[in-house]
Design an enzyme around this catalytic site. Structure first.
Site, PDB file in Angstrom:
ATOM      1  N   CYS B 100      16.457  11.334  41.381  1.00 46.35           N
ATOM      2  CA  CYS B 100      16.590  10.107  42.172  1.00 46.35           C
ATOM      3  C   CYS B 100      16.998  10.520  43.583  1.00 46.35           C
ATOM      4  O   CYS B 100      18.025  11.152  43.780  1.00 46.35           O
ATOM      5  CB  CYS B 100      17.661   9.202  41.567  1.00 46.35           C
ATOM      6  SG  CYS B 100      18.098   7.823  42.647  1.00 46.35           S
ATOM      7  N   THR B 191      24.077   4.062  44.077  1.00 38.83           N
ATOM      8  CA  THR B 191      23.215   5.232  44.249  1.00 38.83           C
ATOM      9  C   THR B 191      23.268   5.742  45.691  1.00 38.83           C
ATOM     10  O   THR B 191      23.047   4.992  46.630  1.00 38.83           O
ATOM     11  CB  THR B 191      21.771   4.842  43.884  1.00 38.83           C
ATOM     12  OG1 THR B 191      21.748   4.428  42.526  1.00 38.83           O
ATOM     13  CG2 THR B 191      20.832   6.008  44.071  1.00 38.83           C
ATOM     14  N   HIS B 292      12.932  -3.631  44.568  1.00 34.75           N
ATOM     15  CA  HIS B 292      13.445  -2.422  43.922  1.00 34.75           C
ATOM     16  C   HIS B 292      12.697  -2.142  42.600  1.00 34.75           C
ATOM     17  O   HIS B 292      12.491  -0.985  42.244  1.00 34.75           O
ATOM     18  CB  HIS B 292      14.945  -2.569  43.675  1.00 34.75           C
ATOM     19  CG  HIS B 292      15.662  -1.258  43.679  1.00 34.75           C
ATOM     20  ND1 HIS B 292      15.403  -0.259  44.586  1.00 34.75           N
ATOM     21  CD2 HIS B 292      16.627  -0.757  42.855  1.00 34.75           C
ATOM     22  CE1 HIS B 292      16.167   0.778  44.336  1.00 34.75           C
ATOM     23  NE2 HIS B 292      16.919   0.510  43.286  1.00 34.75           N
TER      24      HIS B 292
END
Lengths: 133, 499
Positions: B100, B191, B292
């Site tokens: 990620c 994140t 998203h």
């Protein structure tokens, strides 16, 4: 608007002001091609089947002096030959076209040059041959 | 300011002097901490690729605010072509990092807020959109990373924000001043929070009357007074402290999540984009989630590309690549991966121009994309583990391989196909372990399940937009529901055939 409807010449002429158009690099390849400076128009490379950077390096010669990172000018560009270099058959660099039809323009889309299947290892040589022709 | 280089980006994050806590300690040198650094390298890749001509078609865009070339992660989408290129860019970065890479959440927040602030101004006479335009241009001009912060801890889920025993479980306004507001609360599993220059906060759920203090959106520097971060653990994270790259699987890259705390943080009005307009919390959540969810049709596909490649290599190294069931499993993994990509492309191609001028993905198809993402990476991971074999979780350590006495034994018994060095076989198996069970599994598996909303959140959206009445009408028309029926015809022999 997707790039799908744009013709190859228009794609080449987008220049720096176009939102997210394929990336264009001028290349000093006159010595090898016997022609005016070569421009390479890259797709973005999201899922390439060929090594675009390696092919570009072969086109511009061992000196590697082609990647000036100078974006193509506005309409008209440099007037020299153009290679649309897409990593896969979707041909994003050339506006989803497998051939250009315009003189001096060569379309690479994965393992195909101007719509003809070409092994990855032969692509650079095929382009150079076409440029000389 | 021109586009930053990767080195300039890393230096700029170090200079923020963020308050980061891990294992109970303040981490002063967070940029070079072995557990954190791989996640920083991921975002650095968004800068590195933007400098390379062969990736700029995806990595760069032209700002509609200034006409300048900008990193696509700070762009407000101006066409369906932009939406498609976003998905492809995310796939590219997933391929390059196997992790990620964190920067998409801010991009999706910017694009959601662009239209919501505009519509709020139209309805309420506020001036949020102009403030937000100025802020977006600031991000673009300085090539900054914005962390999109939505998920509140939420406390008792059966209660609305204003009825929570501890209101801090939702970020909320605790004081309104002439020059701004003071906010308190936290955002969970953020994140890339410690790798960002800025934080863009949004409400986490639909709000109603009584929730005015909680319907708040704002931006602040990541190092604003009162903001601090408690670093999230990942499975196998301390392998990064062992001093060897082999057992990590993917030594250079990784993801990052943190608990972000707002301890009475002052926000000047020019950085406030929603404050009390409860009816706009829902569209903001819905649009951010939509953007998203479409992003996952790119990033998870790129990581899937890496996992499929690793599984294929493992098969070759085991000498089973020609077995029909192995080939079929690789095909199945590819089918699942490209299905997610197809969904990401589809919801982008079907995007629409919003009243604010930006383009938004098709919300139904974006939710379909994410619903598939809640399942397919698990199946791809299962097949990768099937192909890899049990050794991926039973291998001795790098220290054993390096040991003078034990090493040759490990080398001898872990050999695969004869021309494959044992160390390379171990590297590939460790990469599969990393993606399916280790640090990267946070992003590839559980984040695929819960990131951008848990599966049920998508199912609610799918139900809302499924156009079921139209489908029923289609069925009625073909079945002849409601048509007069002449049963007398059946009473005459041969009548049915003649009819």
């Amino acid at each position: 608007m997707t790039a799908g409807g744009a013709d190859a010449t228009a794609v080449a002429a987008r220049g720096p002001a176009h939102a997210g158009g394929p990336t264009v690099c001028d290349s000093a390849t006159a010595a090898r091609t016997g022609a005016a400076a070569l421009r390479i128009v890259y797709c973005g490379g999201c899922n390439p089947q060929i090594d675009r950077a390696a092919i570009a390096a072969e086109l511009v010669g061992p000196a590697g002096n082609a990647h000036t990172d100078e974006r193509a000018g506005a309409a008209g560009g440099t007037g020299g030959p153009v290679v649309y270099l897409s990593g896969c058959a979707r041909a994003c660099a050339s506006g989803q076209r497998l051939t250009s039809g315009a003189p001096g323009e060569i379309v690479v889309a994965g393992e195909a040059v101007d719509g003809r299947p070409t092994p990855a290892g032969d692509i650079a040589a095929t382009i150079l041959k076409k440029l000389k022709e | 300011m021109p586009l930053r280089t990767r080195e300039e980006f890393i230096r700029s994050i170090a200079e923020l002097d963020l308050k980061v806590y891990m294992f109970g300690d303040r981490i002063e040198d967070y940029v070079d901490h072995p557990i954190i650094r791989p996640s920083l390298e991921c975002i650095a890749m968004t800068y590195e690729l933007a400098q390379q001509p062969e990736y700029q078609d995806l990595m760069l865009a032209t700002s509609h605010l200034t006409g300048k070339k900008i990193n696509r992660f700070t762009h407000i989408h101006q066409s369906t072509d932009d939406l498609i290129k976003k998905v492809k860019m995310l796939r590219l970065l997933g391929q390059k990092t196997g992790s990620c890479f964190q920067r998409c959440v801010g991009m999706d927040a910017l694009n959601a807020l662009w239209s919501v602030t505009y519509e709020c101004d139209q309805a309420r006479g506020t001036d949020y959109h102009q403030r937000f335009r100025t802020y977006v241009q600031y991000l673009q001009d300085n090539d900054l990373v914005a962390d999109g912060a939505m998920t509140d801890p939420k406390g008792d889920r059966s209660l609305p924000p204003h009825q929570q025993p501890d209101p801090d479980v939702y970020v909320h306004v605790v004081e309104r001043r002439e020059d701004g507001i003071v906010v308190r609360g936290a955002k969970a599993h953020q994140t890339g929070a410690c790798n960002s220059h800025e934080v863009v906060v949004m409400p986490t759920i639909a709000m109603r009357e009584g929730d005015e203090d909680f319907a708040v959106s704002f931006a602040c520097p990541a190092n604003a007074e009162g903001v601090y971060y408690i670093y999230g653990r990942q499975s196998c994270d301390t392998r990064k402290l062992e001093g060897n790259d082999l057992d990590i699987g993917n030594a250079r890259f990784g993801g990052q999540e943190a608990l972000m705390v707002f301890d009475d943080v002052f926000i000047p009005w020019d950085h406030v984009f929603l404050c009390g307009e409860v009816e706009f919390a829902s569209p903001l959540v819905e649009r951010f989630a939509g953007f998203h969810r479409s992003s996952y049709g790119g990033c998870k596909v790129g990581v899937g590309d890496v996992l499929i490649g690793a599984a294929s290599l493992a098969a070759e190294m085991n000498g089973v690549q020609k077995a029909s069931h192995i080939k079929d499993k690789i095909v199945e993994m590819t089918h699942l991966n490209e299905t997610m990509f197809a969904c990401g492309i589809a919801c982008s191609a079907e995007g629409v121009r919003m009243p604010a001028g930006n383009y938004q993905i098709d919300l139904l198809l974006a939710n379909i994309t994410k619903q598939n993402v809640t399942r397919f990476p698990y199946e791809i991971a299962r097949l990768a583990e099937d192909i890899a074999g049990g050794l991926m979780v039973t291998m001795p350590s790098a220290q054993d391989l390096a040991d003078e006495k034990i090493g040759p034994i490990v080398e001898k018994y872990l050999v695969g196909q004869c021309d494959t060095p044992t160390i390379d076989r171990m590297r590939v198996l460790r990469l599969i372990e990393n993606l399916t069970l280790g640090t990267a599994a946070v992003g590839y598996r559980t984040e695929s399940m819960h990131g951008a909303g848990s599966p049920q959140a998508q199912r609610i959206m799918i139900a809302r937009q499924s156009n079921l009445d139209h489908k029923k009408e289609l069925a009625k028309a073909l079945a002849g529901v409601g048509k007069p029926w002449d049963k007398e015809k059946l009473k005459t022999p041969g009548a049915a055939a003649r009819a």
